[in-house]
Design an enzyme around this catalytic site. Sequence first.
Site, PDB file in Angstrom:
ATOM      1  N   ASP A 104       0.846  -1.196   0.000  1.00  0.00           N
ATOM      2  CA  ASP A 104       0.000   0.000   0.000  1.00  0.00           C
ATOM      3  C   ASP A 104       0.880   1.244   0.000  1.00  0.00           C
ATOM      4  O   ASP A 104       1.591   1.515   0.975  1.00  0.00           O
ATOM      5  CB  ASP A 104      -0.902  -0.028   1.238  1.00  0.00           C
ATOM      6  CG  ASP A 104      -1.913   1.104   1.274  1.00  0.00           C
ATOM      7  OD1 ASP A 104      -1.646   2.179   0.712  1.00  0.00           O
ATOM      8  OD2 ASP A 104      -2.985   0.917   1.873  1.00  0.00           O
TER       9      ASP A 104
ATOM     10  N   ASP B  48      23.540   2.444  -4.194  1.00  0.00           N
ATOM     11  CA  ASP B  48      23.608   1.115  -3.603  1.00  0.00           C
ATOM     12  C   ASP B  48      24.959   0.502  -3.960  1.00  0.00           C
ATOM     13  O   ASP B  48      25.718   1.042  -4.773  1.00  0.00           O
ATOM     14  CB  ASP B  48      22.439   0.254  -4.071  1.00  0.00           C
ATOM     15  CG  ASP B  48      21.968  -0.700  -2.971  1.00  0.00           C
ATOM     16  OD1 ASP B  48      22.815  -1.148  -2.176  1.00  0.00           O
ATOM     17  OD2 ASP B  48      20.775  -0.991  -2.919  1.00  0.00           O
TER      18      ASP B  48
END
Length: 661
Positions: A242, A366
């Site tokens: 969500d 990253d």
Amino acid sequence: MKLVRSFVKPLAAGAALLVSAACVQSGVPESALGASPPLDARVKPLLRVGGLQFRDLNRDGTLNAYEDWRLPAEQRAEDLVGRMTVAEKVGALMHSTLPGKGGVLGRADGYDLEALSRLVGEKHVTSFITRLTLAPAELAAQNNAVQELAEGSRLGIPLTISTDPRSHFQYVLGAAESGTGTTQWPELLGFAALRDPELVRRFGDIARKEYRAVGIHMALSPQLDLATEPRWGRTSGTFGSDAELTSVLGGAYVAGLQGGSEGLQANGVATVVKHWVGYGAQPEGFDAHNYYGRFARPGAALALHVAAFRGAFQAKAAGLMPAYPILVGATLDGEPIEEVSPGFSRQILTDVLRGRLAYDGLVLSDWAITRNCNERCRAPTAEAPQRPEDISTAWGVEDLTVRQRYVKGLQAGLDQFGGTDEVAPLVEAVQAGEISASRLNESVRRVLIPKFRLGLFENPYVDPAQADALIATPDDLALAAKVQREAQVLLQDRGTWPAAGKKVWLFGMDRAAAESAGLTVVSDPADADFAIVRSEAPSEMLHPNHFFGSRYKEGRLDFRDGDTAYEALRQASRHVPTALAIFLDRPAILTNVQDKAAVILANFGASDAAVLDVLLGKAVARGTLPFELPRSMAAVEAQDPGIPDDSVEPLYSRGAGIVRK
């Protein structure tokens, strides 16, 4: 001003306390200033200026702006950038691993200070991830040792020490740590199951206290990726599927860790929210740490994946980490996005992040995006498996040189490169004019500002004797234990549980935990009053020779004949009411489980004691599902990896769960 001995340590041999004859011309009225903040100088001398104390980090006997704690972080950073050499600036753009004495990827019983001295003294690296998992006092002492080494450098720039999440249950080398002596909480999915932003913020407050007590200043978390592909192996680190809930809880997490909702505070931990953006939309769930998983397909739902970060931006997250995978077929304003990983995408980092969203924090890549992907990276075999040194995530730029990747990353909008200390190619690029001085300085400032805001230039040291007292206090342990229990989700209760009696047959649960709960453990389910089967979501190992392929869950989500937990459930349920307690690290398919289990109890990281307390009625599960559970693998295979909760006729919808008062 009299020295406060509890804060200002004895100086190193030969160091003198220098006294200035006049106040520095800082523009700050002396009458408006209070006492000095806590200072700790172990290598460099202290200065006394106008009755106040400062650390003389470059040993020049003069109070420089970057040493002046009265000035704003931005002004101090600007002054320091002007004093740095090109080599020192390039070193600041590396975020390496604190080397351990042996071990893999920094995992060890202590730091290798000899190796670290070369990284700090010769390569000028000032940001590192720690992968030590020592007891709090030991970890604090180790981190003090590396700060003392850094204090001895030319400019005395303190180290920023970061960590992957270390307060939960899952451990994956290179992605999540295991803490020692800390409080232990459910994965972020468990917080999503409770949908309570104040609880998330309280967790952040506790994690902040525990991190700073041992000398950790930066959290490479939270993970705000939307879990839209059910097979994805990093689902457990998210807040679910969500976008709105992820945004709200992500903002609460940042506020807790950073010490407030208005950005990084002096007692905070800088949060690096990740992974920007679309990482959860990986076809088949194959993770982008791996060559075979280097693509994502968020498609028309890209805006939802972006929206999940808004709460963290509103809380002024100090840092952000771009994702790994190439966004295949994605568009921006009708224009196709360049098919490179987001760390190399100017459209994603500059046009959207810096431009539309006005994000001004640190952008840290990253790990391993500048490294070459060799044969063991692309196609490892059992005879030649992928090793840590073979890890690369330079997706979409494999044909560029390392030097060209640095340049492209900085031009795209990166500030710092994770998992590397290979400084020479970037130094060469700067010297050749491929990166302008102004662009280089811009990123160095962003690296330095959090160090100033955190007070590391005044005192980067911690008290090992206090670490044990500050971490895992009785109140904090009690709250973490309560959350482990309440974050579970009761999916099914057929009314036959709990059965009368105390005799239990166990699978996947520690016998001692059951006995501590007052139960008698039997070896044959036919002799039991009831049974408990603990399991993780089903999976397969499809890529055992890849470093991360062997560590992340992949493949099917359904239970099949021959699966040990499924066979245990079938065996036990023939005799007695049986509870299935399942760790939903991925959305398991429970269709052929429903008729066998009297109770289905899901968790997102819970001890055996926490599971037993719920099953025995001593605690109440209050969670609801943070994602749907599909009905079949056919439904999983037919869904869009970028769209949340879109399988046909899910067995359990997002939000499902039996919540009792």
